[in-house]
Design a protein around this motif. Sequence first.
Motif, PDB file in Angstrom:
ATOM      1  N   MET A   1       0.848  -1.183   0.000  1.00  0.00           N
ATOM      2  CA  MET A   1       0.000   0.000   0.000  1.00  0.00           C
ATOM      3  C   MET A   1       0.885   1.234   0.000  1.00  0.00           C
ATOM      4  N   THR A   2       0.543   2.183  -0.858  1.00  0.00           N
ATOM      5  CA  THR A   2       1.250   3.463  -0.890  1.00  0.00           C
ATOM      6  C   THR A   2       0.395   4.492  -0.169  1.00  0.00           C
ATOM      7  N   ILE A   3       1.035   5.262   0.712  1.00  0.00           N
ATOM      8  CA  ILE A   3       0.337   6.265   1.518  1.00  0.00           C
ATOM      9  C   ILE A   3       0.975   7.624   1.280  1.00  0.00           C
ATOM     10  N   TRP A   4       0.124   8.603   0.995  1.00  0.00           N
ATOM     11  CA  TRP A   4       0.557  10.000   0.889  1.00  0.00           C
ATOM     12  C   TRP A   4      -0.101  10.763   2.020  1.00  0.00           C
ATOM     13  N   LYS A   5       0.702  11.347   2.883  1.00  0.00           N
ATOM     14  CA  LYS A   5       0.175  12.155   3.983  1.00  0.00           C
ATOM     15  C   LYS A   5       0.376  13.624   3.641  1.00  0.00           C
ATOM     16  N   HIS A   6      -0.471  14.455   4.156  1.00  0.00           N
ATOM     17  CA  HIS A   6      -0.357  15.902   3.953  1.00  0.00           C
ATOM     18  C   HIS A   6      -0.470  16.277   2.485  1.00  0.00           C
ATOM     19  N   VAL A   7      -1.424  15.667   1.788  1.00  0.00           N
ATOM     20  CA  VAL A   7      -1.640  16.015   0.385  1.00  0.00           C
ATOM     21  C   VAL A   7      -2.188  17.433   0.289  1.00  0.00           C
ATOM     22  N   ILE A   8      -2.075  18.009  -0.890  1.00  0.00           N
ATOM     23  CA  ILE A   8      -2.611  19.347  -1.146  1.00  0.00           C
ATOM     24  C   ILE A   8      -3.849  19.182  -2.017  1.00  0.00           C
ATOM     25  N   ALA A   9      -4.955  19.783  -1.611  1.00  0.00           N
ATOM     26  CA  ALA A   9      -6.201  19.651  -2.364  1.00  0.00           C
ATOM     27  C   ALA A   9      -6.705  21.016  -2.807  1.00  0.00           C
ATOM     28  N   ASP A  10      -7.093  21.102  -4.068  1.00  0.00           N
ATOM     29  CA  ASP A  10      -7.826  22.254  -4.582  1.00  0.00           C
ATOM     30  C   ASP A  10      -9.270  21.800  -4.688  1.00  0.00           C
ATOM     31  N   THR A  11     -10.157  22.472  -3.990  1.00  0.00           N
ATOM     32  CA  THR A  11     -11.559  22.079  -3.973  1.00  0.00           C
ATOM     33  C   THR A  11     -12.401  23.213  -4.544  1.00  0.00           C
ATOM     34  N   TYR A  12     -13.216  22.885  -5.531  1.00  0.00           N
ATOM     35  CA  TYR A  12     -14.095  23.853  -6.178  1.00  0.00           C
ATOM     36  C   TYR A  12     -15.532  23.529  -5.799  1.00  0.00           C
ATOM     37  N   TYR A  85     -14.815  14.783  -9.531  1.00  0.00           N
ATOM     38  CA  TYR A  85     -15.956  15.516  -8.979  1.00  0.00           C
ATOM     39  C   TYR A  85     -16.335  14.905  -7.638  1.00  0.00           C
ATOM     40  N   TRP A  86     -17.136  15.626  -6.894  1.00  0.00           N
ATOM     41  CA  TRP A  86     -17.673  15.101  -5.642  1.00  0.00           C
ATOM     42  C   TRP A  86     -19.080  15.644  -5.429  1.00  0.00           C
ATOM     43  N   ILE A  87     -19.881  14.858  -4.760  1.00  0.00           N
ATOM     44  CA  ILE A  87     -21.219  15.254  -4.303  1.00  0.00           C
ATOM     45  C   ILE A  87     -21.320  14.781  -2.862  1.00  0.00           C
ATOM     46  N   GLU A  88     -21.617  15.700  -1.963  1.00  0.00           N
ATOM     47  CA  GLU A  88     -21.704  15.355  -0.551  1.00  0.00           C
ATOM     48  C   GLU A  88     -22.917  16.056   0.033  1.00  0.00           C
ATOM     49  N   GLY A  89     -23.900  15.247   0.446  1.00  0.00           N
ATOM     50  CA  GLY A  89     -25.146  15.836   0.904  1.00  0.00           C
ATOM     51  C   GLY A  89     -25.753  16.642  -0.226  1.00  0.00           C
ATOM     52  N   GLY A  90     -26.052  17.888  -0.009  1.00  0.00           N
ATOM     53  CA  GLY A  90     -26.606  18.749  -1.039  1.00  0.00           C
ATOM     54  C   GLY A  90     -25.569  19.578  -1.772  1.00  0.00           C
ATOM     55  N   ASN A  91     -24.293  19.371  -1.476  1.00  0.00           N
ATOM     56  CA  ASN A  91     -23.223  20.149  -2.092  1.00  0.00           C
ATOM     57  C   ASN A  91     -22.546  19.344  -3.196  1.00  0.00           C
ATOM     58  N   ARG A  92     -21.951  20.071  -4.142  1.00  0.00           N
ATOM     59  CA  ARG A  92     -21.227  19.407  -5.221  1.00  0.00           C
ATOM     60  C   ARG A  92     -20.102  20.301  -5.709  1.00  0.00           C
ATOM     61  N   GLY A  93     -19.165  19.676  -6.377  1.00  0.00           N
ATOM     62  CA  GLY A  93     -18.051  20.435  -6.918  1.00  0.00           C
ATOM     63  C   GLY A  93     -17.012  19.517  -7.540  1.00  0.00           C
ATOM     64  N   MET A  94     -15.802  20.041  -7.665  1.00  0.00           N
ATOM     65  CA  MET A  94     -14.695  19.296  -8.252  1.00  0.00           C
ATOM     66  C   MET A  94     -13.510  19.388  -7.304  1.00  0.00           C
ATOM     67  N   TRP A  95     -12.598  18.439  -7.436  1.00  0.00           N
ATOM     68  CA  TRP A  95     -11.392  18.487  -6.625  1.00  0.00           C
ATOM     69  C   TRP A  95     -10.189  18.000  -7.416  1.00  0.00           C
ATOM     70  N   ARG A  96      -9.031  18.516  -7.016  1.00  0.00           N
ATOM     71  CA  ARG A  96      -7.748  18.125  -7.594  1.00  0.00           C
ATOM     72  C   ARG A  96      -6.803  17.923  -6.422  1.00  0.00           C
ATOM     73  N   ILE A  97      -6.254  16.724  -6.332  1.00  0.00           N
ATOM     74  CA  ILE A  97      -5.390  16.384  -5.210  1.00  0.00           C
ATOM     75  C   ILE A  97      -3.965  16.177  -5.726  1.00  0.00           C
ATOM     76  N   GLU A  98      -3.036  16.923  -5.135  1.00  0.00           N
ATOM     77  CA  GLU A  98      -1.613  16.748  -5.447  1.00  0.00           C
ATOM     78  C   GLU A  98      -1.025  15.828  -4.387  1.00  0.00           C
ATOM     79  N   LEU A  99      -0.516  14.684  -4.831  1.00  0.00           N
ATOM     80  CA  LEU A  99      -0.050  13.669  -3.908  1.00  0.00           C
ATOM     81  C   LEU A  99       1.308  13.988  -3.292  1.00  0.00           C
TER      82      LEU A  99
END
Length: 105
Positions: A1-12, A85-99
Motif C-alpha cells: 500500500m502506498t500512503i501519501w500524507k499531507h496532500v494538497i487539495a484544490d476544492t471547487y 468531482y464530488w457530491i456530498e449531501g446537497g453540495n457538489r463540486g470538483m477536486w484536484r489532489i496533489e499527492l
Amino acid sequence: MTIWKHVIADTYFDDGSPPALRQRDAGEVRIDEREIVVSYEDDDGVVIYRGNNDGSGHFSLEAPERNGRASLHRFIPNGNFLEGYWIEGGNRGMWRIELGQPDLG
C-alpha cells in the motif's frame, strides 16, 4: 500500500462561493492494488471516501456517512495528481489532489 500524507487539495464548490479553496495538509490518500481511500477532516469531523482500484487509474468512491460520492482520475500512471468531482449531501463540486512524495515510513 502506498500512503501519501499531507496532500494538497484544490476544492471547487458549485455554489457561488469563491472559485477555489486551496487546502494544504488537507488529508491522506492510500492506494493499493484493491482500493483507494481518501480521508480528511472538516468542521464536522473526519471524512473517509473509499473506492475500488481496478488498475485503470479511474476511481469511483463513496462516503456513506456523509451521503457522499466522488470520482477521481489519475491520467498518468503513477502520476502526482488525482482529479474528479464530488457530491456530498446537497453540495457538489470538483477536486484536484496533489499527492507529492509517498510516506515511506
